[in-house]
Scaffold this active site. Structure first.
Site, mmCIF file in Angstrom:
data_model
loop_
_atom_site.group_PDB
_atom_site.id
_atom_site.type_symbol
_atom_site.label_atom_id
_atom_site.label_comp_id
_atom_site.label_asym_id
_atom_site.label_seq_id
_atom_site.Cartn_x
_atom_site.Cartn_y
_atom_site.Cartn_z
ATOM 1 C CD GLU A 3 -3.101 -0.771 0.229
ATOM 2 O OE1 GLU A 3 -3.098 0.328 -0.363
ATOM 3 O OE2 GLU A 3 -3.936 -1.654 0.015
ATOM 4 C CD GLU B 231 4.399 -21.393 11.632
ATOM 5 O OE1 GLU B 231 4.536 -21.612 12.844
ATOM 6 O OE2 GLU B 231 3.407 -20.812 11.136
#
Length: 311
Positions: A95, A126
């Protein structure tokens, strides 16, 4: 995944100590409640998130100041995370270019499992403690950069490994966790540990923990961009016009902040090559585009200082 009973026992012991994994008796009847009551209860839980974030204001401010200093030296902000936490970092990074006119390389989001993990779960990614280091090396990480690790549990190996590597080469490191005394907090210079308590659905850290993470990353980029002069009087002035809505917003911004009509705003933007900041400076001071451009450069892009210099 644990492959023997001793590792499983150790993991179960760790999970039992995490607030985000706790099971509370008052939620035992959720499946029996009507929808309106479920909405009220979940909303009541969420109201505590902003309070928990406020308690870590000093740590967040330290991170913002450090990030800003490194941005001014040409450094980058790099988020690392897995699952929901990784997606939040990727979202915030994506963004920044349209909102603040930044180069896409200035704020980067890395997620365990790569781009596939943005849309689809890659749960075992992960656990790779070396992957983030490899990715940070590939980015050419330096001491001018900032690495922010995000993990609700605070123990994600991917994030721990990345933070340790980043700190080892002198980059600024910060950790956003949802549990006290987290592994990622210990690995980072700045520990932002926001304890939001047991989740509405036990262990579902996309809920309160995820909301807290989103609030913090909003602050890290928004406040550092304010300090870099990407806004003026609380308005975006470095936005990139990529569609009709943003074109209209740029005209409206110039009209509001310069106090001119649509024709003058449109003309100023045209002469300024679409730059809201440059158009505002020319209207505020009467300077031509060439002189205004030089003043902005001398002021490190901070509009308020450029206006003072030309007034």
């Amino acid at each position: 995944m644990p492959n023997d009973s001793s590792r499983l026992d150790a993991l179960l012991e760790v999970l039992a100590q995490l607030d985000t994994e706790a099971v509370t008796s008052e939620r035992g009847d959720l499946d029996l409640l009507d929808t309106a009551e479920l909405v009220r209860r979940m909303n009541a839980e969420d109201q505590g998130v902003s309070i928990a974030v406020a308690e870590r204001a000093d740590e967040i401010a330290r991170a913002v100041d450090g990030i800003t200093q490194r941005f001014r030296r040409g450094g980058r902000l790099i988020y690392i995370g897995a699952g929901t936490a990784g997606r939040i970092g990727v979202l915030d990074a994506s963004e920044c270019p349209p909102t603040f006119g930044t180069d896409p390389s200035m704020v980067v989001g890395l997620i365990a499992g790569g781009d596939t993990a943005i849309r689809s779960a890659v749960e075992d990614a992960e656990d790779d403690a070396d992957a983030a280091e490899q990715e940070l090396r590939a980015l050419g990480l330096t001491e001018r950069d900032t690495v922010v690790g995000i993990s609700a549990s605070g123990r994600t190996p991917y994030v721990v490994g990345g933070l340790r590597y980043a700190r080892g080469i002198g980059a600024l490191t910060a950790a956003i966790a949802s549990n006290h005394n987290s592994d990622i907090g210990a690995a980072a210079k700045i520990a932002i540990e926001i304890v939001t308590g047991p989740e509405f659905i036990s262990g579902s850290t996309r809920l309160k923990a995820g909301t807290a993470q989103k609030l913090v990353v909003n602050m890290l980029t928004t406040l550092s961009m304010i300090k870099l002069g990407k806004t003026y009087r609380g308005v975006m002035v470095d936005l990139v016009v990529t569609n009709e809505k943003l074109h209209a917003r740029s005209i409206r911004t110039v009209m509001q902040l310069a106090g001119v009509g649509i024709d003058d705003a449109t003309q100023a933007l045209r002469l300024a090559g679409g730059s809201v900041k440059l158009a505002l400076l020319t209207l505020a001071t009467g300077a031509d585009v060439e002189r205004a451009t030089a003043a902005l450069s001398a002021a490190d892009g901070i509009l308020r200082e450029a206006i003072l210099a030309l007034s």
